[in-house]
Design a protein around this motif. Sequence first.
Motif, short mmCIF file in Angstrom:
data_model
loop_
_atom_site.label_atom_id
_atom_site.label_comp_id
_atom_site.label_asym_id
_atom_site.label_seq_id
_atom_site.Cartn_x
_atom_site.Cartn_y
_atom_site.Cartn_z
N ARG A 1 0.81 -1.22 0.00
CA ARG A 1 0.00 0.00 0.00
C ARG A 1 0.84 1.27 0.00
O ARG A 1 0.46 2.26 -0.65
N PRO A 2 1.97 1.32 0.71
CA PRO A 2 2.75 2.57 0.67
C PRO A 2 3.22 2.96 -0.72
O PRO A 2 3.52 4.14 -0.97
N VAL A 3 3.29 2.01 -1.64
CA VAL A 3 3.77 2.30 -2.99
C VAL A 3 2.77 3.18 -3.73
O VAL A 3 3.14 4.00 -4.57
N GLY A 4 1.47 3.03 -3.43
CA GLY A 4 0.44 3.83 -4.07
C GLY A 4 -0.30 3.07 -5.16
O GLY A 4 0.16 2.03 -5.65
N SER A 5 -1.48 3.57 -5.52
CA SER A 5 -2.35 3.14 -6.62
C SER A 5 -3.02 1.78 -6.43
O SER A 5 -3.86 1.39 -7.24
N ARG A 6 -2.69 1.04 -5.38
CA ARG A 6 -3.36 -0.22 -5.04
C ARG A 6 -3.37 -1.21 -6.22
O ARG A 6 -4.30 -1.98 -6.40
N PHE A 7 -2.30 -1.21 -7.00
CA PHE A 7 -2.27 -2.10 -8.16
C PHE A 7 -2.20 -3.57 -7.74
O PHE A 7 -2.62 -4.46 -8.50
N THR A 8 -1.68 -3.86 -6.55
CA THR A 8 -1.57 -5.26 -6.13
C THR A 8 -2.95 -5.86 -5.86
O THR A 8 -3.14 -7.07 -6.02
N ALA A 9 -3.92 -5.02 -5.47
CA ALA A 9 -5.30 -5.53 -5.32
C ALA A 9 -5.84 -5.99 -6.67
O ALA A 9 -6.54 -7.00 -6.76
N SER A 10 -5.52 -5.25 -7.73
CA SER A 10 -5.95 -5.65 -9.07
C SER A 10 -5.27 -6.94 -9.50
O SER A 10 -5.88 -7.79 -10.16
N LEU A 11 -4.00 -7.10 -9.13
CA LEU A 11 -3.28 -8.34 -9.45
C LEU A 11 -3.96 -9.55 -8.79
O LEU A 11 -4.15 -10.60 -9.41
N GLU A 12 -4.29 -9.40 -7.52
CA GLU A 12 -4.93 -10.51 -6.81
C GLU A 12 -6.32 -10.80 -7.38
O GLU A 12 -6.73 -11.96 -7.46
N GLN A 13 -7.04 -9.74 -7.78
CA GLN A 13 -8.34 -9.95 -8.40
C GLN A 13 -8.20 -10.67 -9.74
O GLN A 13 -8.99 -11.57 -10.07
N LEU A 14 -7.17 -10.31 -10.50
CA LEU A 14 -6.92 -10.98 -11.77
C LEU A 14 -6.59 -12.46 -11.54
O LEU A 14 -7.06 -13.34 -12.27
N ASP A 15 -5.82 -12.74 -10.51
CA ASP A 15 -5.49 -14.12 -10.17
C ASP A 15 -6.75 -14.91 -9.83
O ASP A 15 -6.91 -16.05 -10.26
N GLU A 16 -7.65 -14.28 -9.08
CA GLU A 16 -8.91 -14.95 -8.74
C GLU A 16 -9.72 -15.25 -9.99
O GLU A 16 -10.30 -16.34 -10.14
N GLY A 17 -9.77 -14.28 -10.91
CA GLY A 17 -10.52 -14.49 -12.14
C GLY A 17 -9.96 -15.63 -12.98
O GLY A 17 -10.71 -16.43 -13.55
N VAL A 18 -8.63 -15.71 -13.05
CA VAL A 18 -8.00 -16.79 -13.82
C VAL A 18 -8.26 -18.14 -13.16
O VAL A 18 -8.58 -19.13 -13.84
N ARG A 19 -8.16 -18.20 -11.84
CA ARG A 19 -8.39 -19.47 -11.13
C ARG A 19 -9.83 -19.95 -11.30
O ARG A 19 -10.08 -21.16 -11.41
N GLU A 20 -10.78 -19.00 -11.31
CA GLU A 20 -12.19 -19.36 -11.44
C GLU A 20 -12.63 -19.44 -12.91
O GLU A 20 -13.77 -19.78 -13.19
N ASP A 21 -11.71 -19.11 -13.83
CA ASP A 21 -12.03 -19.02 -15.26
C ASP A 21 -13.26 -18.14 -15.47
O ASP A 21 -14.16 -18.45 -16.25
#
Length: 356
Positions: free
Chosen positions: A104-124
């Motif tokens: 979070r200190p890095v800014g823009s919360r891009f890691t939340a999008s990464l984890e969401q993308l991972d969830e989407g791929v796992r669930e197809d």
Amino acid sequence: MELNELAMPLVISENGVRVISRIERHWPDAAPSEAELRVLSNESVDVRRLLLARLADEGRPPAELFHLLPWHLVGRLADNLTNALGEAERSDTGAVIRLRHWFRPVGSRFTASLEQLDEGVREDDRGLIRVAATSLCTRLTELDTARLPATTREALATLTDTLARDNRFLGHAAVRAATRLRHEEDRFRHPGAHMATHLVDAADTSSDVRRESNEFERPPFTLRLTVSATGRVTLSARALLTPDDDARLARDYGVVLLPVKIADAQSSARYWLTLQATGTYLGGSISLPIPRGDFVEADIDGPPAGIADAGTLDPDEVERSVLAVTAYSAVQQWQTVARSLSANHPLRDVIERAAE
């Protein structure tokens, strides 16, 4: 005593205490030495995150300080997603990688999008993949990329390249994110449209209305800015459809909402174009009064969104976008967006009033 998010005390070495104490005493003029960075790198992730969060809240710490975070996790997750999305059939992305709140200190919360993308791929789940990919491309363009180590930047850039191949409607936004991550912005300085608002007197013509246009490319979209003697500025966008696009648009977007920015000498404003499939093209337009001043500019302002993103849109942007549509079919699309929102969502009322 410092506690982590589970209310457990943070453990830190004596050397770590001395380094952090010196930084806090001399902040903001306390750039850590190489030796101090080595000491901090041996502390727990929670200690490093807490220090960076404080420094980021209180000023602008050197970008290299953020390299203390566990970037190997981000790189590994990006590589896993690149491999999974790059194959004809979705492959296993391995064990779940939790990025938690550490970045979070890095800014823009891009890691939340990464984890969401991972969830989407796992669930197809193609809809979730589209939403997460859109969010990731947007947030990566808002990031101070110097805060990421070079290997992490390249892993994320490779992932955005893959996202563009997976969904061509992300093309421009993904390329923009990748060039920023690779520090190659100079290769991506393609201006949008810039036009004078005062038309030059035309010679005798069979047309009753004089107009001038400027067309430019933002793959897969072609945009056209038109200034008319009637006192209007029109911005239109279209993309050639492929045989597979009808299913993708219905499944992943519902309604395609393309963000654009229109500026004059005094200000700029964001609008959302609703794009509709007609024949072999996806397209839409908005029309506005010619702004005061000598010129008007226009460009795309991010990746296209869909119905799933609608609830997060800015009400002012949506209201002026609905008021600027040029076709009844565009009004109908906005009404479709409104019906997708809960009955008490404030944006639903905004759309319904503007569409009357």
